[in-house]
Scaffold this active site. Structure first.
Site, short mmCIF file in Angstrom:
data_model
loop_
_atom_site.label_atom_id
_atom_site.label_comp_id
_atom_site.label_asym_id
_atom_site.label_seq_id
_atom_site.Cartn_x
_atom_site.Cartn_y
_atom_site.Cartn_z
N ARG A 58 -15.62 20.38 27.79
CA ARG A 58 -14.98 20.34 26.48
C ARG A 58 -16.00 20.48 25.35
O ARG A 58 -15.73 21.14 24.33
CB ARG A 58 -14.19 19.03 26.31
CG ARG A 58 -12.99 18.94 27.24
CD ARG A 58 -12.19 17.67 27.00
NE ARG A 58 -11.62 17.65 25.66
CZ ARG A 58 -11.06 16.57 25.11
NH1 ARG A 58 -11.02 15.44 25.80
NH2 ARG A 58 -10.56 16.62 23.90
N HIS A 106 -10.19 8.71 17.90
CA HIS A 106 -10.45 8.77 19.34
C HIS A 106 -11.88 9.15 19.69
O HIS A 106 -12.17 9.47 20.84
CB HIS A 106 -9.48 9.76 19.99
CG HIS A 106 -8.05 9.36 19.85
ND1 HIS A 106 -7.00 10.26 19.88
CD2 HIS A 106 -7.47 8.14 19.67
CE1 HIS A 106 -5.85 9.62 19.72
NE2 HIS A 106 -6.12 8.33 19.58
#
Length: 232
Positions: A58, A106
């Site tokens: 990612r 997050h």
């Protein structure tokens, strides 16, 4: 419109035009059970290298994309207004577009921390350098992504709630609002302030609270929002 404090709550839908996947929509990351597992504390502590590999993937993907028009238009509002972005995203596209006040609920893919304590030894880490088993934080513990994984607590919730409650204008972009506690933010905006939601899905939970719904993409929705601002 006079100078206002505009608060944005953004989700994966604001970054999809940059080439990043959503999470809970069709073909989203969390529809893949293996990937959802790799984003959990279970994988972090029991399958550490696979967890790190997932986040390295990612991180590499993030390094390959650029902010889109929606990110840029949000950032440009700072020329005339106070703007706070509260994002569920772990990418840094808001910052790269020029937004100076961003709260990441997050965590951030561009940072690492200590596996012994997510709030310690936090530092920037190049997206193109993979985090490997054996890489150490300053306290000697294993390095890990600075991400709130499934099973961990969101530390910035109280700060974010306070900001939303004091907004002069509140805008939600690109989030399904299916995940709590962040989904509850829409109820903290003062009932008298202008409220908008930009999302291609049905957002009944927002429209029932008086939000104006632009049912479209993030970039097109931002263009419509800027036109709406001229009438405030």
């Amino acid at each position: 419109m006079t100078r206002q404090h505009i608060v944005f709550l953004t989700g994966a839908g604001v970054s999809v035009e940059s080439g990043l996947s959503t999470f809970r929509g069709k073909d989203g990351l969390w529809t893949n059970e293996k990937w959802a597992y790799l984003a959990s504390t279970d994988a972090l502590y029991n399958d550490t290298q696979r967890c790190l590999d997932f986040y390295n993937f990612r991180r590499k993907k993030l390094a390959e994309v650029e902010p889109n028009d929606a990110h840029i238009m949000i950032a440009e509002l700072e020329r005339e207004h106070e703007v706070t972005v509260i994002t569920q995203n772990v990418d840094n596209l808001h910052e790269r577009a020029g937004s100076s006040r961003v709260i990441h609920l997050h965590g951030e893919l561009g940072k690492v921390c200590s596996m012994d304590n997510r709030t310690t030894c936090v530092k920037e880490y190049p997206l193109t350098i993979p985090i490997m088993l054996g890489d150490k934080a300053e306290d000697g513990a294993q390095l890990r992504p600075y991400i709130v994984m499934f099973g961990e607590y969101i530390d910035s919730m109280n700060v974010a709630v306070d900001i939303v409650s004091k907004a002069d204008i509140f805008v939600v972009i690109g989030t399904s609002l299916k995940v709590y506690p962040a989904a509850g933010f829409i109820r903290y905006a003062h009932h008298e302030v202008p409220k908008f939601v930009i999302d291609s899905g049905d957002m009944e939970q927002c429209t029932e609270l008086g939000f104006t719904h632009f049912k479209t993409t993030a970039s097109e929705g931002m263009r419509l929002l800027l036109e709406a601002f001229k009438k405030l």
